[in-house]
Motif scaffolding. Structure first.
Motif, PDB file in Angstrom:
ATOM      1  N   MET A   1       0.837  -1.185   0.000  1.00  0.00           N
ATOM      2  CA  MET A   1       0.000   0.000   0.000  1.00  0.00           C
ATOM      3  C   MET A   1       0.878   1.243   0.000  1.00  0.00           C
ATOM      4  N   ASN A   2       0.603   2.155  -0.908  1.00  0.00           N
ATOM      5  CA  ASN A   2       1.323   3.419  -0.939  1.00  0.00           C
ATOM      6  C   ASN A   2       0.770   4.349   0.118  1.00  0.00           C
ATOM      7  N   LYS A   3       1.665   4.920   0.874  1.00  0.00           N
ATOM      8  CA  LYS A   3       1.252   5.899   1.878  1.00  0.00           C
ATOM      9  C   LYS A   3       1.010   7.240   1.193  1.00  0.00           C
ATOM     10  N   LYS A   4      -0.001   7.957   1.680  1.00  0.00           N
ATOM     11  CA  LYS A   4      -0.244   9.308   1.185  1.00  0.00           C
ATOM     12  C   LYS A   4       0.815  10.219   1.780  1.00  0.00           C
ATOM     13  N   ARG A   5       1.330  11.094   0.934  1.00  0.00           N
ATOM     14  CA  ARG A   5       2.362  12.035   1.365  1.00  0.00           C
ATOM     15  C   ARG A   5       1.719  13.355   1.756  1.00  0.00           C
ATOM     16  N   ILE A   6       2.034  13.794   2.974  1.00  0.00           N
ATOM     17  CA  ILE A   6       1.471  15.023   3.512  1.00  0.00           C
ATOM     18  C   ILE A   6       2.613  15.970   3.849  1.00  0.00           C
ATOM     19  N   LEU A   7       2.535  17.186   3.332  1.00  0.00           N
ATOM     20  CA  LEU A   7       3.508  18.229   3.668  1.00  0.00           C
ATOM     21  C   LEU A   7       2.837  19.185   4.644  1.00  0.00           C
ATOM     22  N   ILE A   8       3.456  19.359   5.805  1.00  0.00           N
ATOM     23  CA  ILE A   8       2.972  20.320   6.802  1.00  0.00           C
ATOM     24  C   ILE A   8       3.926  21.498   6.793  1.00  0.00           C
ATOM     25  N   VAL A   9       3.385  22.692   6.546  1.00  0.00           N
ATOM     26  CA  VAL A   9       4.183  23.923   6.570  1.00  0.00           C
ATOM     27  C   VAL A   9       3.630  24.770   7.705  1.00  0.00           C
ATOM     28  N   ASP A  10       4.385  24.814   8.800  1.00  0.00           N
ATOM     29  CA  ASP A  10       3.921  25.495  10.011  1.00  0.00           C
ATOM     30  C   ASP A  10       5.141  25.922  10.818  1.00  0.00           C
ATOM     31  N   ASP A  11       5.204  27.207  11.187  1.00  0.00           N
ATOM     32  CA  ASP A  11       6.335  27.674  11.976  1.00  0.00           C
ATOM     33  C   ASP A  11       6.217  27.303  13.451  1.00  0.00           C
ATOM     34  N   ASP A  12       5.074  26.752  13.855  1.00  0.00           N
ATOM     35  CA  ASP A  12       4.900  26.239  15.217  1.00  0.00           C
ATOM     36  C   ASP A  12       5.424  24.800  15.224  1.00  0.00           C
ATOM     37  N   MET A  13       6.680  24.644  15.626  1.00  0.00           N
ATOM     38  CA  MET A  13       7.338  23.340  15.543  1.00  0.00           C
ATOM     39  C   MET A  13       6.640  22.276  16.383  1.00  0.00           C
ATOM     40  N   ALA A  14       6.121  22.652  17.534  1.00  0.00           N
ATOM     41  CA  ALA A  14       5.431  21.683  18.383  1.00  0.00           C
ATOM     42  C   ALA A  14       4.163  21.180  17.703  1.00  0.00           C
ATOM     43  N   CYS A  15       3.392  22.082  17.137  1.00  0.00           N
ATOM     44  CA  CYS A  15       2.160  21.703  16.431  1.00  0.00           C
ATOM     45  C   CYS A  15       2.486  20.783  15.258  1.00  0.00           C
ATOM     46  N   ALA A  16       3.495  21.153  14.479  1.00  0.00           N
ATOM     47  CA  ALA A  16       3.881  20.342  13.319  1.00  0.00           C
ATOM     48  C   ALA A  16       4.350  18.950  13.753  1.00  0.00           C
ATOM     49  N   ARG A  17       5.135  18.898  14.825  1.00  0.00           N
ATOM     50  CA  ARG A  17       5.650  17.610  15.313  1.00  0.00           C
ATOM     51  C   ARG A  17       4.516  16.704  15.803  1.00  0.00           C
ATOM     52  N   ILE A  18       3.563  17.280  16.514  1.00  0.00           N
ATOM     53  CA  ILE A  18       2.426  16.493  17.018  1.00  0.00           C
ATOM     54  C   ILE A  18       1.610  15.939  15.857  1.00  0.00           C
ATOM     55  N   LEU A  19       1.317  16.783  14.870  1.00  0.00           N
ATOM     56  CA  LEU A  19       0.563  16.323  13.695  1.00  0.00           C
ATOM     57  C   LEU A  19       1.333  15.250  12.931  1.00  0.00           C
ATOM     58  N   LYS A  20       2.615  15.470  12.734  1.00  0.00           N
ATOM     59  CA  LYS A  20       3.452  14.513  12.004  1.00  0.00           C
ATOM     60  C   LYS A  20       3.445  13.159  12.700  1.00  0.00           C
ATOM     61  N   THR A  21       3.675  13.171  13.990  1.00  0.00           N
ATOM     62  CA  THR A  21       3.705  11.919  14.758  1.00  0.00           C
ATOM     63  C   THR A  21       2.359  11.211  14.716  1.00  0.00           C
ATOM     64  N   GLY A  48       6.765  15.931  -3.337  1.00  0.00           N
ATOM     65  CA  GLY A  48       5.626  15.455  -4.117  1.00  0.00           C
ATOM     66  C   GLY A  48       4.447  15.053  -3.257  1.00  0.00           C
ATOM     67  N   PRO A  49       3.930  15.985  -2.439  1.00  0.00           N
ATOM     68  CA  PRO A  49       2.843  15.633  -1.517  1.00  0.00           C
ATOM     69  C   PRO A  49       1.506  15.386  -2.215  1.00  0.00           C
ATOM     70  N   ASP A  50       0.674  14.588  -1.562  1.00  0.00           N
ATOM     71  CA  ASP A  50      -0.703  14.391  -1.990  1.00  0.00           C
ATOM     72  C   ASP A  50      -1.595  15.497  -1.431  1.00  0.00           C
ATOM     73  N   MET A  51      -1.125  16.140  -0.343  1.00  0.00           N
ATOM     74  CA  MET A  51      -1.864  17.253   0.262  1.00  0.00           C
ATOM     75  C   MET A  51      -0.896  18.090   1.083  1.00  0.00           C
ATOM     76  N   ILE A  52      -1.220  19.385   1.199  1.00  0.00           N
ATOM     77  CA  ILE A  52      -0.417  20.310   1.993  1.00  0.00           C
ATOM     78  C   ILE A  52      -1.295  20.903   3.091  1.00  0.00           C
ATOM     79  N   LEU A  53      -0.811  20.821   4.327  1.00  0.00           N
ATOM     80  CA  LEU A  53      -1.435  21.486   5.463  1.00  0.00           C
ATOM     81  C   LEU A  53      -0.593  22.724   5.730  1.00  0.00           C
ATOM     82  N   LEU A  54      -1.204  23.893   5.594  1.00  0.00           N
ATOM     83  CA  LEU A  54      -0.467  25.151   5.526  1.00  0.00           C
ATOM     84  C   LEU A  54      -0.937  26.130   6.590  1.00  0.00           C
TER      85      LEU A  54
END
Length: 139
Positions: A1-21, A48-54
């Motif tokens: 199964m191919n995983k969907k690629r998600i790019l998170i662009v957020d200067d709040d490192m804690a928020c980005a890390r929590i979402l990523k994990t 090459g993300p499938d979606m960007i969280l910005l």
């Protein structure tokens, strides 16, 4: 199964890390984070993300400007985008009251189930043509 690629662009490192994990722990997503608006386009081309969280408001740039640049780039223009922001309530985001053009909003702190629901809703009809090619060509 191919995983969907998600790019998170957020200067709040804690928020980005929590979402990523949280997303990676589902086993369904491969996630890359960027903490500077100025790195969003190069990261999207490379990953090459499938979606960007910005994030909407970042120290080095405006998420709306980044979204505009993505939409005006032929290579990246079809990637779905959702805005992350603390300037609206979860109620506003849930009811669809908050949109910036065609882009949905997710209120911060974003609940993982809402993020996953948004990702699935906006990536379910995507074909392989929407993903940016990350294959390297040989010289």
């Amino acid at each position: 199964m191919n995983k969907k690629r998600i790019l998170i662009v957020d200067d709040d490192m804690a928020c980005a890390r929590i979402l990523k994990t949280g997303l990676e722990n589902t086993g369904t997503y491969e996630v890359r984070t960027e903490h500077r608006a100025t790195n969003a386009l190069p990261a999207a081309r490379e990953f090459g993300p499938d979606m960007i969280l910005l994030d909407v408001c970042m120290i080095d740039g405006d998420g709306g400007d980044v979204a505009f640049a993505l939409r005006n780039n032929k290579q990246l223009q079809n990637i779905p985008i959702a805005f992350l922001t603390s300037i609206i309530s979860e109620h506003e985001a849930q009811n669809g009251d908050a949109r910036r053009g065609p882009f949905p909003f997710l209120a911060k702190p974003a609940r993982l189930e809402r993020v996953i629901s948004c990702i699935e809703k906006h990536t379910e009809t995507l074909g392989s043509e929407s993903r940016v090619s990350t294959e390297r060509t040989s010289s």
